[in-house]
Design a protein around this motif. Sequence first.
Motif, PDB file in Angstrom:
ATOM      1  N   TRP A  84     -65.946  52.859 -37.777  1.00 37.79           N
ATOM      2  CA  TRP A  84     -64.682  53.051 -37.063  1.00 37.79           C
ATOM      3  C   TRP A  84     -64.241  51.805 -36.300  1.00 37.79           C
ATOM      4  O   TRP A  84     -63.041  51.546 -36.157  1.00 37.79           O
ATOM      5  CB  TRP A  84     -64.805  54.234 -36.105  1.00 37.79           C
ATOM      6  CG  TRP A  84     -65.805  54.041 -35.006  1.00 37.79           C
ATOM      7  CD1 TRP A  84     -67.107  54.380 -35.023  1.00 37.79           C
ATOM      8  CD2 TRP A  84     -65.572  53.442 -33.716  1.00 37.79           C
ATOM      9  NE1 TRP A  84     -67.725  54.049 -33.841  1.00 37.79           N
ATOM     10  CE2 TRP A  84     -66.797  53.466 -33.015  1.00 37.79           C
ATOM     11  CE3 TRP A  84     -64.446  52.896 -33.097  1.00 37.79           C
ATOM     12  CZ2 TRP A  84     -66.934  52.945 -31.737  1.00 37.79           C
ATOM     13  CZ3 TRP A  84     -64.580  52.380 -31.811  1.00 37.79           C
ATOM     14  CH2 TRP A  84     -65.814  52.419 -31.143  1.00 37.79           C
ATOM     15  N   TYR A  85     -65.198  51.016 -35.802  1.00 39.16           N
ATOM     16  CA  TYR A  85     -64.808  49.848 -35.008  1.00 39.16           C
ATOM     17  C   TYR A  85     -64.334  48.682 -35.865  1.00 39.16           C
ATOM     18  O   TYR A  85     -63.947  47.632 -35.339  1.00 39.16           O
ATOM     19  CB  TYR A  85     -65.965  49.404 -34.106  1.00 39.16           C
ATOM     20  CG  TYR A  85     -67.325  49.414 -34.767  1.00 39.16           C
ATOM     21  CD1 TYR A  85     -67.757  48.366 -35.553  1.00 39.16           C
ATOM     22  CD2 TYR A  85     -68.169  50.503 -34.588  1.00 39.16           C
ATOM     23  CE1 TYR A  85     -68.994  48.382 -36.149  1.00 39.16           C
ATOM     24  CE2 TYR A  85     -69.423  50.533 -35.184  1.00 39.16           C
ATOM     25  CZ  TYR A  85     -69.833  49.470 -35.966  1.00 39.16           C
ATOM     26  OH  TYR A  85     -71.068  49.485 -36.553  1.00 39.16           O
ATOM     27  N   GLU A  91     -57.435  48.124 -42.136  1.00 35.56           N
ATOM     28  CA  GLU A  91     -56.017  48.438 -42.264  1.00 35.56           C
ATOM     29  C   GLU A  91     -55.182  47.173 -42.380  1.00 35.56           C
ATOM     30  O   GLU A  91     -54.175  47.140 -43.113  1.00 35.56           O
ATOM     31  CB  GLU A  91     -55.567  49.254 -41.051  1.00 35.56           C
ATOM     32  CG  GLU A  91     -54.112  49.660 -41.060  1.00 35.56           C
ATOM     33  CD  GLU A  91     -53.777  50.662 -42.149  1.00 35.56           C
ATOM     34  OE1 GLU A  91     -52.581  50.808 -42.463  1.00 35.56           O
ATOM     35  OE2 GLU A  91     -54.711  51.293 -42.689  1.00 35.56           O
ATOM     36  N   LEU A  92     -55.580  46.122 -41.696  1.00 37.09           N
ATOM     37  CA  LEU A  92     -54.832  44.862 -41.743  1.00 37.09           C
ATOM     38  C   LEU A  92     -54.757  44.317 -43.161  1.00 37.09           C
ATOM     39  O   LEU A  92     -53.746  43.732 -43.571  1.00 37.09           O
ATOM     40  CB  LEU A  92     -55.486  43.842 -40.808  1.00 37.09           C
ATOM     41  CG  LEU A  92     -54.836  42.451 -40.740  1.00 37.09           C
ATOM     42  CD1 LEU A  92     -53.423  42.555 -40.179  1.00 37.09           C
ATOM     43  CD2 LEU A  92     -55.679  41.522 -39.889  1.00 37.09           C
ATOM     44  N   THR A 153     -56.181  51.000 -36.023  1.00 36.49           N
ATOM     45  CA  THR A 153     -57.259  51.974 -36.198  1.00 36.49           C
ATOM     46  C   THR A 153     -56.701  53.359 -36.462  1.00 36.49           C
ATOM     47  O   THR A 153     -57.176  54.079 -37.346  1.00 36.49           O
ATOM     48  CB  THR A 153     -58.161  52.008 -34.947  1.00 36.49           C
ATOM     49  OG1 THR A 153     -58.713  50.699 -34.733  1.00 36.49           O
ATOM     50  CG2 THR A 153     -59.308  52.997 -35.126  1.00 36.49           C
ATOM     51  N   TYR A 154     -55.667  53.753 -35.714  1.00 38.65           N
ATOM     52  CA  TYR A 154     -55.050  55.062 -35.917  1.00 38.65           C
ATOM     53  C   TYR A 154     -54.416  55.163 -37.300  1.00 38.65           C
ATOM     54  O   TYR A 154     -54.563  56.174 -38.001  1.00 38.65           O
ATOM     55  CB  TYR A 154     -53.999  55.311 -34.840  1.00 38.65           C
ATOM     56  CG  TYR A 154     -53.173  56.554 -35.085  1.00 38.65           C
ATOM     57  CD1 TYR A 154     -53.681  57.813 -34.784  1.00 38.65           C
ATOM     58  CD2 TYR A 154     -51.890  56.457 -35.628  1.00 38.65           C
ATOM     59  CE1 TYR A 154     -52.934  58.963 -35.021  1.00 38.65           C
ATOM     60  CE2 TYR A 154     -51.138  57.601 -35.870  1.00 38.65           C
ATOM     61  CZ  TYR A 154     -51.660  58.842 -35.568  1.00 38.65           C
ATOM     62  OH  TYR A 154     -50.913  59.964 -35.812  1.00 38.65           O
ATOM     63  N   ALA A 158     -55.822  58.027 -39.806  1.00 38.71           N
ATOM     64  CA  ALA A 158     -54.999  59.229 -39.745  1.00 38.71           C
ATOM     65  C   ALA A 158     -54.977  59.993 -41.062  1.00 38.71           C
ATOM     66  O   ALA A 158     -54.921  61.220 -41.072  1.00 38.71           O
ATOM     67  CB  ALA A 158     -53.568  58.864 -39.341  1.00 38.71           C
ATOM     68  N   HIS A 159     -55.024  59.276 -42.198  1.00 41.02           N
ATOM     69  CA  HIS A 159     -54.891  59.949 -43.487  1.00 41.02           C
ATOM     70  C   HIS A 159     -56.229  60.372 -44.083  1.00 41.02           C
ATOM     71  O   HIS A 159     -56.273  60.887 -45.191  1.00 41.02           O
ATOM     72  CB  HIS A 159     -54.184  59.021 -44.485  1.00 41.02           C
ATOM     73  CG  HIS A 159     -54.993  57.804 -44.839  1.00 41.02           C
ATOM     74  ND1 HIS A 159     -55.053  56.691 -44.021  1.00 41.02           N
ATOM     75  CD2 HIS A 159     -55.789  57.533 -45.904  1.00 41.02           C
ATOM     76  CE1 HIS A 159     -55.838  55.785 -44.580  1.00 41.02           C
ATOM     77  NE2 HIS A 159     -56.298  56.267 -45.709  1.00 41.02           N
TER      78      HIS A 159
END
Length: 258
Positions: A84-85, A91-92, A153-154, A158-159
């Motif tokens: 998670w961190y 995502e970037l 992160t969100y 999220a998906h």
Amino acid sequence: MHKGKGMKFVGDSRVTAERTSQIPKDYSEYPGRTEAFWPNFLLKEWLAGSVFLVGFLCLTLAHPSPLEGIADPTNAAYIPLPDWYFLFLYELLKYEFASGPYVIMGILVLPGLAFGALLLAPFLDNGPGRRPHQRPIAVIMMLLGLISVSWLTYASAAHVDWETRAEENKPIPPSSVEIDTEHEGYAFYEENCMSCHGGELEGGGAAPGLIGIDYSAEEIADIARNGINTMPADQFTGSDEDLEKLVDFIITTNEQAE
């Protein structure tokens, strides 16, 4: 003879010339400093850290992190995700300016600039004040970094249905059930299902185990025909009578496991 004439004074480097007081210095004369670092300020930091640590441990006990199974290099359908961190960096890399031919921008340039700016923030804004409005450069850079990491992160998490993902990829313990190879449905299981679900119904890769499932005979037959989740339809190509024998084999094996 004059007073002091002929007398010699020997200095000892272990004895200071000035005697220091045991009373802590009054830090009010220094801008932005109102207390001694030891033990006053450091004790407050330790107390705050202890409260956070206890709260974090209680959270992990109340809601454990969903874990997945052992990595399976033969499963081409599995989509790996970082911890998670690191999700914000993951995502970037989905944006055009940080992926494909510009991947160096996403893995080195942008993260390097961001973390480098945060490291330089205390040196770029080294005013004596400690209040946020007295340190505008450091505060703005920290807020930009916090908002960027939180949003990326969100957007990445999220998906993803983490509970379902963990359930589908949970570690499968070795089966202690004795497989009845003489059952008339075993041949159909061996022909249609064993390559994915394993010789002892333990599952493997993207296919879940068939021991301990909570499905009725009708639901198992429907899944065999129409598929479910990542399992495609028409995996079973036999007749309806053959399908009944297969379903009976799976249900009988589960009853023996209980």
